[in-house]
Design a protein around this motif. Structure first.
Motif: not given
Length: 99
Positions: A43-51
């Motif tokens: 949904d284009a929200a900031k994910p909880p993790y980068y990688l």
């Protein structure tokens, strides 16, 4: 699995991960396969993790031996050198047989 939080400097994280950390992780005995990928959401929200990196071993014993080895210890100790957003490490046990 290793879930890396959002780093303070993503370009620095990417460079270090590619040139320094991944070569260390490549040396861990017993790693059958592994994959790392940047995280996105549906949904284009900031994910909880980068990688997220997923390392696969033949058994829990192989995992324990690999992480206890000098190479495993070096890779684990290196996380603090670049993971400015923190890192969460955990293990999953397969409970659904592969098709």
């Amino acid at each position: 699995m290793v879930c890396y939080g959002h780093p303070t400097e993503p370009a620095d994280f990417d460079e270090y991960y590619t040139t320094t950390h991944r070569p260390l992780a490549d040396k861990i005995p017993g790693v059958r396969t592994w994959h790392a990928g940047k995280v996105s959401t549906l949904d284009a929200a900031k994910p909880p993790y980068y990688l997220v990196a997923v390392l696969s071993f033949d058994s829990r014993d192989a995992l324990d031996e690999g992480l206890a080895s000098p190479e495993g210890q070096a890779a684990a100790a290196d996380i603090g050198n670049f993971a400015t957003g923190g890192a969460t490490l955990f293990v999953t046990d397969d409970f659904i047989p592969a098709a």
